[in-house]
Design a protein around this motif. Structure first.
Motif, mmCIF file in Angstrom:
data_model
loop_
_atom_site.group_PDB
_atom_site.id
_atom_site.type_symbol
_atom_site.label_atom_id
_atom_site.label_comp_id
_atom_site.label_asym_id
_atom_site.label_seq_id
_atom_site.Cartn_x
_atom_site.Cartn_y
_atom_site.Cartn_z
ATOM 1 N N THR A 1 42.159 50.519 39.856
ATOM 2 C CA THR A 1 43.359 51.004 40.526
ATOM 3 C C THR A 1 44.568 50.844 39.607
ATOM 4 O OG1 THR A 1 43.874 48.855 41.488
ATOM 5 C CG2 THR A 1 42.395 50.299 42.747
ATOM 6 N N LEU A 2 45.666 51.485 39.984
ATOM 7 C CA LEU A 2 46.884 51.373 39.190
ATOM 8 C C LEU A 2 47.356 49.913 39.134
ATOM 9 C CD1 LEU A 2 49.153 52.733 37.611
ATOM 10 C CD2 LEU A 2 50.360 53.111 39.782
ATOM 11 N N LYS A 3 47.223 49.179 40.241
ATOM 12 C CA LYS A 3 47.652 47.778 40.276
ATOM 13 C C LYS A 3 46.809 46.927 39.338
ATOM 14 C CE LYS A 3 48.756 43.999 43.451
ATOM 15 N NZ LYS A 3 48.324 42.962 42.503
ATOM 16 N N SER B 1 41.142 40.278 31.546
ATOM 17 C CA SER B 1 42.071 40.523 32.647
ATOM 18 C C SER B 1 41.548 41.616 33.576
ATOM 19 C CB SER B 1 43.445 40.919 32.092
ATOM 20 O OG SER B 1 44.013 39.862 31.359
ATOM 21 N N LEU B 2 40.933 42.642 33.014
ATOM 22 C CA LEU B 2 40.347 43.696 33.845
ATOM 23 C C LEU B 2 39.259 43.140 34.753
ATOM 24 C CD1 LEU B 2 40.072 46.674 31.321
ATOM 25 C CD2 LEU B 2 41.445 46.623 33.409
ATOM 26 N N ILE B 3 38.431 42.259 34.202
ATOM 27 C CA ILE B 3 37.373 41.646 35.008
ATOM 28 C C ILE B 3 37.975 40.766 36.098
ATOM 29 C CG2 ILE B 3 35.473 39.988 34.939
ATOM 30 C CD1 ILE B 3 34.742 42.703 33.845
ATOM 31 N N ASP C 1 48.487 44.994 36.251
ATOM 32 C CA ASP C 1 48.383 43.531 36.192
ATOM 33 C C ASP C 1 47.657 43.081 34.925
ATOM 34 O OD1 ASP C 1 49.727 43.289 38.555
ATOM 35 O OD2 ASP C 1 47.957 42.943 39.793
ATOM 36 N N SER C 2 46.622 43.812 34.552
ATOM 37 C CA SER C 2 45.860 43.469 33.347
ATOM 38 C C SER C 2 46.714 43.631 32.101
ATOM 39 C CB SER C 2 44.608 44.346 33.240
ATOM 40 O OG SER C 2 43.761 44.163 34.352
ATOM 41 N N LEU C 3 47.454 44.736 32.022
ATOM 42 C CA LEU C 3 48.339 44.957 30.876
ATOM 43 C C LEU C 3 49.434 43.898 30.810
ATOM 44 C CD1 LEU C 3 48.915 48.826 30.658
ATOM 45 C CD2 LEU C 3 47.746 47.363 29.008
#
Length: 435
Positions: A268-270, A71-73, A274-276
């Motif tokens: 970034t915080l977004k 998700s981070l990628i 979003d990843s979490l």
């Protein structure tokens, strides 16, 4: 009531609940509870046991960690840079952008372990680019769908983790076993796209001459894929080199993905939120399905239905080959109405006693299982990948376009499944080499 009739009604009620639109976990667990209450009330003890014991299996920690890494990628935009590199490197050949879509999806699969990230991301990035340069919708959508489906097969594959957990098979060996079949399918897609676009240029024309790039520009663009290469090396290198268990490698990978995004200034915080969010949603879905399947199968065994199914299948004509082909057909048919995780949770415990009785290699069977699920991803009417693609493509793209695009790629998947079936060494060679 005879055990034969109970077993038949058990499955009729399950599929009836699924067709009515009940969530998979409630269809599985609800069917089991109803039958236990009517036939064998003591079997209801399996319900609290499933809720308590299932989520605490240590191997399950790999699932949220691999999902978080992928998700981070996805959300950080690193995939955009990888596609830009492919665009510059091979966009000048017939079908180059579609081939590039498959290649980036293959790399994406080696980082995420599931199909949605590559499918959704490449649909958002690659489809507009291919349309801009006059690609046919059929080849564009088919490349995105087939490339995205590779996430189920190429390690670190989450479906392999679930299968290994239920089959008590080595996760590391399953990862090794899935690598060559996954790369083989990616090669088949590449060759098909190139040949189709070479002899039918209207399907995927090469970029115009003024869009060609210098050697230095191509070399600089390659720097965009270094995060992928590093993560693949960390995760798979640690597992296959015997340095870390899959759980430890997943933790290394998730931490490395965080650090890479921090170093690139992309965290970034977004992106983090979003990843979490995606990780929690997908992990929760998987755990609920696993709990529902555990209840379903524990009560199924208590009623004596598993023994009946095993005896019936082993008595079928055709020997081991006929039984395995029947299993593949069942998985393919289930893939038309159920998602991949649910199929694995349902079929693995049902098939495992039969596989062990036939003395079939669980690693090889696992690869056949996941390749078949990959085919089901692209098979109408359900085909999970088809729904993901449709959800992110422009509104002028109809279901007929989506369904019509995947036919050649499904045939290539069937060819790959047939080759792995006829030549088990395609799946077993690497696990035996590193054993």
């Amino acid at each position: 009531m005879s055990i034969e009739l109970i077993t038949l009604l058990y499955f009729v009620c399950l599929f009836g609940a699924l067709f009515l639109g009940l969530p998979v976990t409630f269809a599985l667990g609800g069917t089991a509870v109803v039958f236990a209450a009517m036939v064998e009330p003591r079997a209801l003890l399996a319900v609290p046991s499933a809720f308590y014991s299932t989520p605490w299996n240590s191997i399950l920690v790999t699932v949220p960690l691999f999902l978080f890494m992928g998700s981070l990628i996805r959300y950080s935009g690193i995939a955009d840079a990888a596609y830009e590199a492919v665009y510059k490197l091979i966009g000048h050949i017939p079908g180059g952008l579609a081939i590039g879509t498959v290649q980036v999806s293959t790399i994406f699969a080696a980082v995420t372990g599931i199909t949605p990230p590559a499918t959704i991301t490449m649909g958002q990035i690659a489809y507009p680019s291919m349309m801009k340069y006059g690609y046919n919708r059929q080849i564009a959508i088919g490349a995105i769908g087939a490339g995205g489906a590779l996430g189920a097969l190429i390690p670190p594959s989450v479906p392999f983790i679930f299968y290994g957990l239920l089959a008590n098979a080595s996760i590391g060996k399953l990862f090794l076993a899935g690598l060559l079949p996954g790369l083989m399918l990616a090669t088949f897609y590449t060759i098909y796209i190139w040949l189709r676009c070479k002899y039918q240029p209207v399907m995927g024309p090469a970029l115009p001459a003024d869009q060609k790039f210098s050697r230095s520009e191509k070399m600089r663009s390659l720097l965009g894929i270094w995060p992928f290469i590093l993560l693949i090396f960390i995760v798979l290198g640690a597992i296959w080199g015997g340095i870390a268990t899959p759980s430890e490698a997943a933790a290394f990978g998730a931490t490395s993905a965080l650090l890479i995004n921090m170093a690139n200034g992309r965290l970034t915080l977004k992106v983090f939120k979003d990843s979490l969010s995606t990780t929690v949603k997908l992990t929760g879905m998987g755990l609920w399905i696993l709990i529902g399947a555990s209840i379903f199968l524990n009560i199924f065994n208590t009623l004596g239905s598993q023994d009946l199914i095993t005896e019936m299948v082993l008595a079928m004509p055709g020997g081991t080959t006929g039984i395995l082909l029947l299993m593949m057909l069942i998985i393919l048919m289930l893939g038309m109405v159920m998602d991949d995780w649910a199929i694995i949770m349902l079929c693995t415990p049902l098939f495992l006693p039969i596989i062990e009785a036939l003395n079939v290699d669980k690693i090889w069977f696992g690869v056949l299982f996941i390749v078949n699920i990959q085919i089901a991803y692209l098979t109408p009417p359900f085909g999970f990948v088809l729904f993901w693609i449709k959800s992110i493509l422009p509104k002028d793209v109809g279901w007929s376009d989506v369904y019509g695009s995947v036919g050649p790629f499904v045939m290539l998947q069937l060819l790959g499944l047939g080759l792995v079936f006829l030549f088990p060494e395609i799946a077993t060679w690497l696990p035996e080499l590193f054993d």
